[in-house]
Design an enzyme around this catalytic site. Structure first.
Site, PDB file in Angstrom:
ATOM      1  N   ASN A  11       0.829  -1.123  -0.107  1.00 56.12           N
ATOM      2  CA  ASN A  11      -0.057  -0.158  -0.066  1.00 56.12           C
ATOM      3  C   ASN A  11       0.818   1.131  -0.211  1.00 56.12           C
ATOM      4  O   ASN A  11       0.693   2.284  -0.761  1.00 56.12           O
ATOM      5  CB  ASN A  11      -1.069   0.136   1.197  1.00 56.12           C
ATOM      6  N   VAL A  12       1.680   1.281   0.952  1.00 51.54           N
ATOM      7  CA  VAL A  12       2.633   2.462   1.227  1.00 51.54           C
ATOM      8  C   VAL A  12       3.538   2.642  -0.128  1.00 51.54           C
ATOM      9  O   VAL A  12       3.680   3.892  -0.733  1.00 51.54           O
ATOM     10  CB  VAL A  12       3.123   2.610   2.589  1.00 51.54           C
ATOM     11  N   THR A 111       8.691   3.836   6.814  1.00 52.88           N
ATOM     12  CA  THR A 111       7.257   4.038   7.650  1.00 52.88           C
ATOM     13  C   THR A 111       7.129   2.829   8.531  1.00 52.88           C
ATOM     14  O   THR A 111       6.370   2.873   9.135  1.00 52.88           O
ATOM     15  CB  THR A 111       6.102   3.863   6.559  1.00 52.88           C
ATOM     16  N   LYS A 113       7.354   0.692  12.157  1.00 55.66           N
ATOM     17  CA  LYS A 113       7.715   1.096  13.297  1.00 55.66           C
ATOM     18  C   LYS A 113       8.510   0.193  14.042  1.00 55.66           C
ATOM     19  O   LYS A 113       9.234   0.602  14.961  1.00 55.66           O
ATOM     20  CB  LYS A 113       6.446   0.805  14.139  1.00 55.66           C
ATOM     21  N   VAL A 140       4.766   7.456  13.114  1.00 56.07           N
ATOM     22  CA  VAL A 140       3.824   8.141  13.966  1.00 56.07           C
ATOM     23  C   VAL A 140       3.047   9.082  13.401  1.00 56.07           C
ATOM     24  O   VAL A 140       3.225  10.288  12.975  1.00 56.07           O
ATOM     25  CB  VAL A 140       4.504   8.968  15.104  1.00 56.07           C
ATOM     26  N   THR A 144       0.379  13.527   9.131  1.00 52.79           N
ATOM     27  CA  THR A 144      -0.042  14.590  10.323  1.00 52.79           C
ATOM     28  C   THR A 144       1.141  14.912  11.067  1.00 52.79           C
ATOM     29  O   THR A 144       1.811  14.048  11.778  1.00 52.79           O
ATOM     30  CB  THR A 144      -1.098  13.990  11.028  1.00 52.79           C
ATOM     31  N   GLU A 196      -7.472  -5.165  10.452  1.00 51.16           N
ATOM     32  CA  GLU A 196      -6.859  -6.391   9.847  1.00 51.16           C
ATOM     33  C   GLU A 196      -7.803  -7.415  10.427  1.00 51.16           C
ATOM     34  O   GLU A 196      -8.238  -7.575  11.425  1.00 51.16           O
ATOM     35  CB  GLU A 196      -5.568  -6.677  10.425  1.00 51.16           C
ATOM     36  N   ASP A 207       0.589  -1.400  18.656  1.00 45.87           N
ATOM     37  CA  ASP A 207       0.679  -0.446  17.454  1.00 45.87           C
ATOM     38  C   ASP A 207       1.155   1.027  18.290  1.00 45.87           C
ATOM     39  O   ASP A 207       2.170   1.816  18.005  1.00 45.87           O
ATOM     40  CB  ASP A 207      -0.261  -0.363  16.664  1.00 45.87           C
ATOM     41  N   LYS A 211       4.714   3.333  18.567  1.00 41.69           N
ATOM     42  CA  LYS A 211       4.592   4.693  18.376  1.00 41.69           C
ATOM     43  C   LYS A 211       4.948   5.672  19.475  1.00 41.69           C
ATOM     44  O   LYS A 211       5.749   6.851  19.143  1.00 41.69           O
ATOM     45  CB  LYS A 211       3.273   5.222  17.803  1.00 41.69           C
TER      46      LYS A 211
HETATM   47  N1  LIG Z   1      -0.918   1.539   5.401  1.00 44.46           N
HETATM   48  C1  LIG Z   1      -0.607   2.727   6.255  1.00 44.46           C
HETATM   49  O1  LIG Z   1      -1.772   3.432   6.339  1.00 44.46           O
HETATM   50  C2  LIG Z   1       0.548   2.731   7.078  1.00 44.46           C
HETATM   51  C3  LIG Z   1       0.742   3.910   7.827  1.00 44.46           C
HETATM   52  C4  LIG Z   1       1.839   4.394   8.640  1.00 44.46           C
HETATM   53  C5  LIG Z   1       2.848   3.331   8.729  1.00 44.46           C
HETATM   54  N2  LIG Z   1       2.697   1.882   7.684  1.00 44.46           N
HETATM   55  C6  LIG Z   1       3.794   1.037   7.844  1.00 44.46           C
HETATM   56  O2  LIG Z   1       4.305   1.074   6.369  1.00 44.46           O
HETATM   57  C7  LIG Z   1       4.672  -0.218   6.111  1.00 44.46           C
HETATM   58  C8  LIG Z   1       4.121  -0.628   4.830  1.00 44.46           C
HETATM   59  O3  LIG Z   1       2.820  -0.642   4.995  1.00 44.46           O
HETATM   60  P1  LIG Z   1       1.374  -1.186   3.768  1.00 44.46           P
HETATM   61  O4  LIG Z   1       0.409  -0.593   4.405  1.00 44.46           O
HETATM   62  O5  LIG Z   1       2.219  -0.848   2.804  1.00 44.46           O
HETATM   63  O6  LIG Z   1       1.814  -2.892   4.144  1.00 44.46           O
HETATM   64  P2  LIG Z   1       1.333  -3.772   3.235  1.00 44.46           P
HETATM   65  O7  LIG Z   1       0.572  -3.431   1.818  1.00 44.46           O
HETATM   66  O8  LIG Z   1       1.219  -5.001   3.927  1.00 44.46           O
HETATM   67  O9  LIG Z   1       2.908  -4.032   2.303  1.00 44.46           O
HETATM   68  C9  LIG Z   1       3.827  -4.383   3.167  1.00 44.46           C
HETATM   69  C10 LIG Z   1       4.868  -5.066   2.039  1.00 44.46           C
HETATM   70  O10 LIG Z   1       5.919  -5.779   2.530  1.00 44.46           O
HETATM   71  C11 LIG Z   1       6.652  -6.769   1.899  1.00 44.46           C
HETATM   72  N3  LIG Z   1       6.580  -7.940   2.609  1.00 44.46           N
HETATM   73  C12 LIG Z   1       5.798  -8.615   3.283  1.00 44.46           C
HETATM   74  N4  LIG Z   1       6.125  -9.548   3.752  1.00 44.46           N
HETATM   75  C13 LIG Z   1       7.423  -9.516   3.761  1.00 44.46           C
HETATM   76  C14 LIG Z   1       8.609 -10.024   4.237  1.00 44.46           C
HETATM   77  N5  LIG Z   1       8.485 -11.239   4.946  1.00 44.46           N
HETATM   78  N6  LIG Z   1       9.966  -9.988   3.709  1.00 44.46           N
HETATM   79  C15 LIG Z   1       9.744  -8.897   3.054  1.00 44.46           C
HETATM   80  N7  LIG Z   1       9.112  -8.013   2.619  1.00 44.46           N
HETATM   81  C16 LIG Z   1       7.704  -8.584   2.826  1.00 44.46           C
HETATM   82  C17 LIG Z   1       5.353  -6.801   0.708  1.00 44.46           C
HETATM   83  O11 LIG Z   1       6.094  -6.147  -0.532  1.00 44.46           O
HETATM   84  P3  LIG Z   1       6.580  -6.748  -1.711  1.00 44.46           P
HETATM   85  O12 LIG Z   1       5.454  -8.102  -2.230  1.00 44.46           O
HETATM   86  O13 LIG Z   1       6.706  -5.598  -2.636  1.00 44.46           O
HETATM   87  O14 LIG Z   1       7.954  -7.385  -1.186  1.00 44.46           O
HETATM   88  C18 LIG Z   1       4.316  -6.208   1.149  1.00 44.46           C
HETATM   89  O15 LIG Z   1       3.596  -5.628   0.054  1.00 44.46           O
HETATM   90  C19 LIG Z   1       4.395  -1.262   7.354  1.00 44.46           C
HETATM   91  O16 LIG Z   1       5.541  -1.429   8.389  1.00 44.46           O
HETATM   92  C20 LIG Z   1       3.481  -0.375   8.031  1.00 44.46           C
HETATM   93  O17 LIG Z   1       3.201  -0.733   9.434  1.00 44.46           O
HETATM   94  C21 LIG Z   1       1.621   1.816   7.214  1.00 44.46           C
END
Ligand SMILES: NC(=O)c1ccc[n+]([C@@H]2O[C@H](COP(=O)([O-])OP(=O)(O)OC[C@H]3O[C@@H](n4cnc5c(N)ncnc54)[C@H](OP(=O)(O)O)[C@@H]3O)[C@@H](O)[C@H]2O)c1
Length: 319
Positions: A11-12, A111, A113, A140, A144, A196, A207, A211
């Protein structure tokens, strides 16, 4: 040219890819490019700038090598954006990705944590030693303003932080205040994609705790960690009629000596009591200003990509 390598295209990663190209002209980032993507799902992609997200997902221009560590080591990129999944036990694989990038003399934006809450001192020291920047605004309150507000307040000494750092639990508590049960509200949050299927990180307070730890480390309060702070979530909680004149929030509370995350009753007049639904908020008490408050989204694709843009602009401007 500033070259960016994205590690983790979920997503990010995808939201940042889109926002970067949307705002590139506006921000005069002609000298900066997304140069490479390392994704376990979509492969290793070089020069993706001309591609759409759909083309990237379809594997266009993907080359065979997929090991993220190897890509980080060999990449010509000077900015590594780490967006892999959070791991509360040891921060892996993100911690190793970040460590390797810093050791190779690359700036890092994350991003995630896990690495920042669990290995803050080690990683920030490593960045300093290598003369590169490690940025983590998105950990965090997404884009914002949160701990980055402190840069605008030179000399101000922080006395206390109170915050609502988790949108999912805040949404559930806001819905419960309308008379629904915890189970109903959790199911609603899951059906809306806000929670989730495994909602434990949110519901059990971890979580918010991660933060809180990151925020306190930025201030310089280094003693707080998952093992010594009080962490209580909202699992199975009920709101009784006795709570009518007050509002229940999953409140983060930090000062130099103590840190906690726990359901807390706030009076109606408390500014944090009116922070409803998915919103996050932080109240920072300083010696010079008293209390200041920042309220806004704490998660979401574009809101988090904004945090990455904020970090990127700081790196690009100082490079
Ligand atoms: N979404 C939000 O609103 C948000 C807000 C603040 C912080 N965050 C943080 O930002 C990070 C990404 O969030 P997201 O929402 O993008 O999560 P996501 O959609 O679940 O994407 C995470 C990505 O990590 C990779 N991944 C998953 N398991 C893995 C593993 N075992 N080894 C290596 N890579 C792995 C995969 O990417 P590939 O398939 O491309 O390898 C997966 O698409 C997370 O740490 C989350 O806590 C998210």
């Amino acid at each position: 040219l500033n070259k960016i390598l994205i590690v983790g295209f979920g997503n990010v990663g995808q939201a940042f890819f889109e926002l970067f190209h949307e705002k590139r002209k506006l921000l005069r980032l002609e000298d900066t490019a997304i140069y490479e993507i390392s994704s376990t799902t979509y492969g290793h992609i070089k020069n993706p700038s001309q591609l759409t997200i759909d083309q990237i997902k379809a594997g266009k221009l993907s080359v065979e090598r997929q090991d993220a560590m190897e890509t980080i080591r060999e990449s010509e990129a000077d900015i590594v954006c780490e967006f892999t999944q959070v791991n509360i036990k040891d921060g892996e694989p993100a911690s190793s990705h970040i460590r390797t990038a810093l050791e190779c003399g690359k700036n890092v934006i994350t991003t995630n944590k896990g690495p920042m809450a669990l290995h803050y001192e080690e990683l920030t020291e490593l960045a300093m030693k290598r003369g590169v920047q490690l940025k983590f605004k998105g950990t965090v309150m997404a884009g914002t303003p949160s701990f980055n507000l402190l840069k605008l307040l030179p000399g101000a000494e922080v006395q206390k932080i109170r915050g609502i750092f988790n949108g999912t639990t805040n949404f559930i508590l806001s819905e419960m205040a309308k008379g629904k049960s915890f189970g109903e509200c959790l199911a609603l949050a899951q059906s809306m994609g806000i929670a989730e299927a495994d909602s434990s990180m949110d519901i059990d307070g971890f979580d918010s705790a991660l933060k809180a730890i990151i925020f306190s480390k930025v201030i310089g309060w280094s003693k707080h960690n998952l093992g010594n702070m009080e962490i209580k979530g909202i699992r199975g909680i009920s709101i009784t009629d006795g709570h009518c004149s007050s509002v229940l929030k999953l409140l983060v509370s930090i000062d130099k000596e103590e840190a906690s995350v726990k359901p807390t009753l706030l009076s109606q007049g408390d500014p944090l009591a009116s922070v409803d639904g998915l919103l996050n908020a932080v109240e920072i008490t300083t010696d010079t200003l008293g209390k200041i408050i920042s309220i806004g989204p704490g998660a979401g694709r574009t809101a988090t990509a904004q945090a990455v843009m904020t970090d990127l602009m700081e790196i690009v401007r100082t490079n």
